[in-house]
Design a protein around this motif. Structure first.
Motif, PDB file in Angstrom:
ATOM      1  N   LYS A 283      -7.535   0.555  -5.529  1.00  0.00           N
ATOM      2  CA  LYS A 283      -6.185   0.814  -5.038  1.00  0.00           C
ATOM      3  C   LYS A 283      -5.190  -0.164  -5.654  1.00  0.00           C
ATOM      4  N   GLY A 284      -5.590  -1.434  -5.722  1.00  0.00           N
ATOM      5  CA  GLY A 284      -4.717  -2.440  -6.300  1.00  0.00           C
ATOM      6  C   GLY A 284      -4.427  -2.175  -7.764  1.00  0.00           C
TER       7      GLY A 284
ATOM      8  N   ALA B  17      -2.027   0.817  -8.070  1.00  0.00           N
ATOM      9  CA  ALA B  17      -0.661   0.455  -7.704  1.00  0.00           C
ATOM     10  C   ALA B  17      -0.007  -0.400  -8.787  1.00  0.00           C
TER      11      ALA B  17
ATOM     12  N   SER C 186       0.847   1.783 -11.798  1.00  0.00           N
ATOM     13  CA  SER C 186       1.989   2.644 -11.483  1.00  0.00           C
ATOM     14  C   SER C 186       3.298   1.870 -11.517  1.00  0.00           C
ATOM     15  N   ALA C 187       3.261   0.631 -11.042  1.00  0.00           N
ATOM     16  CA  ALA C 187       4.459  -0.202 -11.052  1.00  0.00           C
ATOM     17  C   ALA C 187       4.937  -0.500 -12.464  1.00  0.00           C
TER      18      ALA C 187
ATOM     19  N   GLY D 291      -4.965   6.761  -5.331  1.00  0.00           N
ATOM     20  CA  GLY D 291      -3.804   6.694  -6.206  1.00  0.00           C
ATOM     21  C   GLY D 291      -4.088   6.723  -7.684  1.00  0.00           C
TER      22      GLY D 291
END
Length: 328
Positions: free
Chosen positions: A183-184, A187, A190-191, A214
């Motif tokens: 998940k990290g 994220a 994506s950032a 994600g």
């Protein structure tokens, strides 16, 4: 681009022919000499095609992969040892991929080599190993973003050795990744404007989890047969597609050796496919030109198969064209 029909190569490789009509013959060192690969080949050969001609039109192979317009759904899967085959091997290979109008997925490489690949103008997916030290993963993502990578990809099936322990990769120890770890990563990527792709998916539940945490897509793969008796990716694709939905990016590799194999893989659920060994012999002999020629030939085979099955575009390739032999 694929519309430029360059003459096909008929030169001989030093040991075997690299005539584009012949399947690639490069086989890397691998202690498992093929149980999974043999099963995958047998499964492909069990998939029969249904011809459909009335009203068919000349097909086109253009498609969109990870937001990138591509001339073909055939990509270069993660490759290593290119630097041992030719001077400046990774960048030379990337030049062939750029000309072919598709994407290059890289194996793990240092930041300098990765930048040289991106500097060719090729569109690149940055391969990142599941390092025990997550900071190495985040650092590689930053490097990828700085170089303009299309996406990042982690082969999570490469974390355990044959005894179930975390691997020693040489550069750094590899380690199993938790759901929170992934998940990290998703994220963070994506950032930075990049999807985080998880490679090494064979189980539908894993595919569902990848989407839920994600990940921007998955690669259905058994990692060139590193595990004996792994299910063929093409066998698992229909179940995986059913759980992730039609819009989720699903890619596949392992054991594809022809445009017909590409068609079959797309028909059962992949958006695009990756080839590795199939491109290596041509690259070894002719460098970037060999990569381009081989992808073009395979794409022509794909187009021929599409024409015979009434598929004018990639989006029209569906499971309706496939029938299975008895026994599968």
């Amino acid at each position: 681009m694929m519309g430029e029909r360059a003459p096909l190569s008929t030169e001989e490789e030093s040991e075997k022919s690299v005539n584009p009509k012949k399947s690639g013959d490069y086989v890397p060192d691998n202690k498992d000499k093929g149980n999974s690969d043999k099963i995958t080949r047998a499964y492909f050969d069990s998939m029969l095609l249904v011809y459909k001609h009335i009203g068919a039109e000349p097909p086109v192979s253009t498609t969109t992969i990870l937001g990138q317009p591509c001339a073909t759904p055939i990509m270069a899967s993660t490759l290593s040892r290119l630097g041992q085959m030719r001077e400046d091997g990774f960048a030379e290979f990337a030049r062939g991929i750029r000309r072919a109008g598709t994407l290059m997925w890289t194996a793990w490489m240092d930041a300098e080599t990765f930048r040289a690949v991106c500097d060719t103008g090729a569109r690149v997916v940055r391969g990142i190993k599941p390092f025990q030290d997550n900071e190495l993963v985040y650092k590689a993502m930053e490097e990828a973003a700085a170089c303009g990578a299309v996406a990042c990809c982690m082969d999570i099936d490469h974390c355990f050795d044959d005894t179930g322990k975390d691997c020693d990769f040489g550069y750094a120890h590899l380690g199993h990744k938790t759901v929170d770890d992934l998940k990290g990563f998703a994220a963070a990527a994506s950032a930075k404007g990049m999807p985080f792709i998880i490679k090494g998916i064979l189980d539908p539940e894993d595919a569902k989890l990848a989407k839920e945490i994600g990940a921007g897509g998955i690669v259905v793969s058994h990692h060139k047969g590193i595990w004996s008796y792994a299910a063929p990716p093409a066998m698992m694709l229909p179940e995986i597609r059913a759980v992730v939905g039609e819009e989720y990016p699903v890619f596949a590799d392992c054991g594809l050796h022809s445009g017909v194999d590409v068609f079959k893989t797309l028909a059962v659920g992949a958006n695009a496919v990756g080839l590795a060994r199939e491109l290596m012999s041509a690259f070894h002999k002719k460098g970037a030109d060999g990569v381009y020629d081989r992808i073009q030939f395979l794409n022509d085979e794909l187009l021929g198969t599409m024409a015979k099955t009434h598929c004018a575009g990639i989006e029209e390739i569906t499971p309706s064209a496939i029938r299975m032999r008895n026994g599968w």
